[in-house]
Write a protein that holds these residues in place. Structure first.
Motif, mmCIF file in Angstrom:
data_model
loop_
_atom_site.group_PDB
_atom_site.id
_atom_site.type_symbol
_atom_site.label_atom_id
_atom_site.label_comp_id
_atom_site.label_asym_id
_atom_site.label_seq_id
_atom_site.Cartn_x
_atom_site.Cartn_y
_atom_site.Cartn_z
ATOM 1 N N TRP A 13 45.470 20.119 91.296
ATOM 2 C CA TRP A 13 43.956 19.500 91.266
ATOM 3 C C TRP A 13 43.858 18.696 92.532
ATOM 4 O O TRP A 13 42.858 18.675 93.241
ATOM 5 C CB TRP A 13 43.428 18.972 90.017
ATOM 6 C CG TRP A 13 42.128 18.788 90.170
ATOM 7 C CD1 TRP A 13 40.876 19.529 89.626
ATOM 8 C CD2 TRP A 13 41.690 17.375 90.439
ATOM 9 N NE1 TRP A 13 39.824 18.562 89.807
ATOM 10 C CE2 TRP A 13 40.182 17.382 90.070
ATOM 11 C CE3 TRP A 13 42.039 16.122 90.681
ATOM 12 C CZ2 TRP A 13 39.274 16.339 90.710
ATOM 13 C CZ3 TRP A 13 41.224 14.962 90.869
ATOM 14 C CH2 TRP A 13 39.783 15.186 90.718
ATOM 15 N N LEU A 14 44.730 17.731 92.662
ATOM 16 C CA LEU A 14 44.628 16.732 93.691
ATOM 17 C C LEU A 14 44.828 17.300 94.976
ATOM 18 O O LEU A 14 44.167 17.015 95.800
ATOM 19 C CB LEU A 14 45.643 15.528 93.403
ATOM 20 C CG LEU A 14 45.617 14.818 92.172
ATOM 21 C CD1 LEU A 14 46.566 13.703 91.782
ATOM 22 C CD2 LEU A 14 44.229 13.948 92.206
ATOM 23 N N LEU A 15 45.720 17.999 95.094
ATOM 24 C CA LEU A 15 45.819 18.778 96.543
ATOM 25 C C LEU A 15 44.891 19.602 96.723
ATOM 26 O O LEU A 15 43.969 19.518 97.943
ATOM 27 C CB LEU A 15 47.300 19.788 96.386
ATOM 28 C CG LEU A 15 47.195 20.537 97.681
ATOM 29 C CD1 LEU A 15 47.779 19.655 98.764
ATOM 30 C CD2 LEU A 15 48.563 21.372 97.350
ATOM 31 N N LEU A 20 39.760 19.782 100.079
ATOM 32 C CA LEU A 20 38.264 20.072 100.188
ATOM 33 C C LEU A 20 37.653 18.999 100.963
ATOM 34 O O LEU A 20 37.006 18.816 101.851
ATOM 35 C CB LEU A 20 37.527 19.953 98.871
ATOM 36 C CG LEU A 20 37.700 21.367 98.115
ATOM 37 C CD1 LEU A 20 37.223 21.252 96.638
ATOM 38 C CD2 LEU A 20 36.778 22.473 98.722
ATOM 39 N N ARG A 21 38.015 17.657 100.687
ATOM 40 C CA ARG A 21 37.812 16.459 101.497
ATOM 41 C C ARG A 21 37.939 16.709 102.863
ATOM 42 O O ARG A 21 37.328 16.007 103.716
ATOM 43 C CB ARG A 21 38.251 15.315 100.878
ATOM 44 C CG ARG A 21 37.702 14.943 99.335
ATOM 45 C CD ARG A 21 38.102 13.571 98.760
ATOM 46 N NE ARG A 21 37.757 13.490 97.545
ATOM 47 C CZ ARG A 21 36.893 12.470 97.083
ATOM 48 N NH1 ARG A 21 36.503 11.808 98.030
ATOM 49 N NH2 ARG A 21 36.413 12.269 95.952
ATOM 50 N N CYS A 22 39.319 17.090 103.182
ATOM 51 C CA CYS A 22 39.711 17.129 104.606
ATOM 52 C C CYS A 22 38.708 18.212 105.502
ATOM 53 O O CYS A 22 38.457 17.849 106.549
ATOM 54 C CB CYS A 22 41.055 17.421 104.817
ATOM 55 S SG CYS A 22 42.313 16.325 104.434
ATOM 56 N N ASP A 23 38.380 19.431 104.403
ATOM 57 C CA ASP A 23 37.412 20.300 105.220
ATOM 58 C C ASP A 23 36.189 19.961 105.341
ATOM 59 O O ASP A 23 35.709 20.157 106.589
ATOM 60 C CB ASP A 23 37.623 21.582 104.201
ATOM 61 C CG ASP A 23 37.201 22.825 104.822
ATOM 62 O OD1 ASP A 23 37.227 22.969 105.749
ATOM 63 O OD2 ASP A 23 35.880 23.140 104.297
ATOM 64 N N SER A 24 35.597 19.026 104.363
ATOM 65 C CA SER A 24 34.348 18.550 104.593
ATOM 66 C C SER A 24 34.157 17.494 105.626
ATOM 67 O O SER A 24 33.126 17.447 106.547
ATOM 68 C CB SER A 24 33.933 17.769 103.085
ATOM 69 O OG SER A 24 32.642 17.130 103.322
ATOM 70 N N ALA A 25 35.304 16.663 105.726
ATOM 71 C CA ALA A 25 35.360 15.559 107.081
ATOM 72 C C ALA A 25 35.539 16.344 108.227
ATOM 73 O O ALA A 25 34.715 15.750 109.057
ATOM 74 C CB ALA A 25 36.544 14.604 106.610
#
Length: 81
Positions: A13-15, A20-25
């Motif tokens: 889940w953390l990965l 997702l956060r990297c992709d959004s950023a």
């Protein structure tokens, strides 16, 4: 930097969350770079006072490209585990 263990449900889940956060950023940074490029194109013909703004935009664009490269490296590292 943080580490996760993909062998556990929480690690998976953390990965996934980190990716997702990297992709959004990455998407936000790419939009910001595109916006800065558009400002340079739209304002190039305007008054000489705009030149300072355009120079600063060019500096910001280069900084964002550097951050984007770093983010892609982190994202790639996360995908590899």
């Amino acid at each position: 930097m943080f580490t996760t263990s993909s062998a556990t449900d929480q690690g998976s889940w953390l990965l996934a969350e980190a990716l997702l956060r990297c992709d959004s950023a990455r998407e936000r940074l790419e939009r910001a770079v595109a916006d800065l490029d558009a400002i340079a194109v739209d304002c190039a013909w305007k008054a000489p006072g705009i030149a300072l703004l355009l120079d600063r935009c060019a500096q910001q664009r280069q900084e964002l490209i550097g951050v984007l490269d770093q983010l892609r490296a982190v994202e790639s590292g996360l995908r590899m585990g």
